[in-house]
Design an enzyme around this catalytic site. Sequence first.
Site, mmCIF file in Angstrom:
data_model
loop_
_atom_site.group_PDB
_atom_site.id
_atom_site.type_symbol
_atom_site.label_atom_id
_atom_site.label_comp_id
_atom_site.label_asym_id
_atom_site.label_seq_id
_atom_site.Cartn_x
_atom_site.Cartn_y
_atom_site.Cartn_z
ATOM 1 N N ASP A 105 0.790 -1.240 0.000
ATOM 2 C CA ASP A 105 0.000 0.000 0.000
ATOM 3 C C ASP A 105 0.817 1.284 0.000
ATOM 4 O OD1 ASP A 105 -2.617 -0.821 -0.329
ATOM 5 O OD2 ASP A 105 -2.828 -1.393 1.768
ATOM 6 N N ASP A 165 -7.218 -3.995 -5.121
ATOM 7 C CA ASP A 165 -6.962 -2.655 -4.592
ATOM 8 C C ASP A 165 -5.626 -2.092 -5.086
ATOM 9 O OD1 ASP A 165 -8.211 -4.628 -3.023
ATOM 10 O OD2 ASP A 165 -8.166 -3.432 -1.213
HETATM 11 N N1 GLY Z 1 -7.464 -1.505 0.496
HETATM 12 C C1 GLY Z 1 -8.155 -2.008 1.598
HETATM 13 C C2 GLY Z 1 -9.572 -1.619 1.624
HETATM 14 O O1 GLY Z 1 -10.094 -1.041 0.657
HETATM 15 O O2 GLY Z 1 -10.207 -1.885 2.643
#
Ligand code: GLY
Length: 392
Positions: A105, A165
């Site tokens: 992330d 994501d």
């Molecule tokens: N990227 C983690 C979420 O959207 O909860």
Amino acid sequence: MDTITTEKINSALKNSADQIIKNLSVFTDKFPKAYSIGNFYPSTDNVDWTTGFWTGQIWLAYEYVSEHEDEFEHGTAEKLKNAGLIQVRSFLDRINNKIEVDHHDMGFLYSPSCVAAYKLTGSEEAKEAAVKAADQLISRYQPVGKFLQAWGGMNEPENYRLIIDCLNNLPLLYWAADETGCDKYRKIADDHITTAVSNVIREDNSTWHTFYFDPETGAPDHGATCQGYRDGSAWARGQAWGVYGLATAYRYTKRSEYIPLFKNVTEYFLTHLPKDLIPYWDLEFTDGDDQPRDSSSASIAACGMLEMSRFLDENDAKYYIDTAKRIIDSIYKSYAVTDFESSNGLVLHSTYSNRSPYNTCNHYGVDECNIWGDYFYMEALTRLSKDWKQYW
Ligand code: GLY
């Protein structure tokens, strides 16, 4: 269905900026937690994957206030800029000391905070932090399978997977490639997009949240959910990350085959919305189901549609802009915080992680504000107010 007018956009941006400015007294040296508790964010150190969304809100407010100085107390833009730069230093410290950065992330953390700061202020600390974050991100690259591994120990078979994501983490790599002149970032981002896009989209254009590969051969193995209701359903935010992720994938690769994929994934999202256009936490659910909403998915998808509209012909662009405007109008009308005594966030009724009998996630942040929901609402409003120079 109503749409958001210029007047409503300005009022929503002013209201959001006011709330962000009010929050600076608590959230300058500290950050809001990922999700609120009883609609109020407690404070936290810079340790979660979500803190960049708060700094991103400071930069969006800084943009708005700089362009509407007469609506605010003298010196407010400067105050926001200083707060943003204090947070940039925290992000530099975090990457230098490798504090909770061994995951995919890095884009969520460093694009809205440090790339934004560099673009808006030219801060060299911000640039240094963001390039180091890009280096950290590519350390998650798995050449066997050609993807960025999401969480967990590298190479462990139970963690040998990507998640949808992550598409929105890749703009950090394209930015780093341009800034450093070093092509390795672009090459890895291109590879990850190719692998992700060919595996996470199902035949009916719904999407897998996570997808596993064989660590020995790199062959695609199986899809699974973590935060969706069940394996075969479409987690609302996963689908929304797909919408925005395909738009940024197209922005950076210009591969024409991503245009129909964007349209299909977006249509699946839109055709599974309840009447007020704000999804339940999983697209399996609709009006009449006693389930929580995820308003953050609505804002993420709206931002993706607005991004993609920049690259489409006039008719298609109009369709996505009009749709995004109707979605954002619904948030403005029924989900946005107007009374600062009732919440220190911007948007109510999001769902971070809802445990079901069939998924594997923890249970928290259900029917609360969350920090990316607030950020993407403000990003969507900003996109609707001008030709925004994106942080992503
Ligand atoms: N990227 C983690 C979420 O959207 O909860």
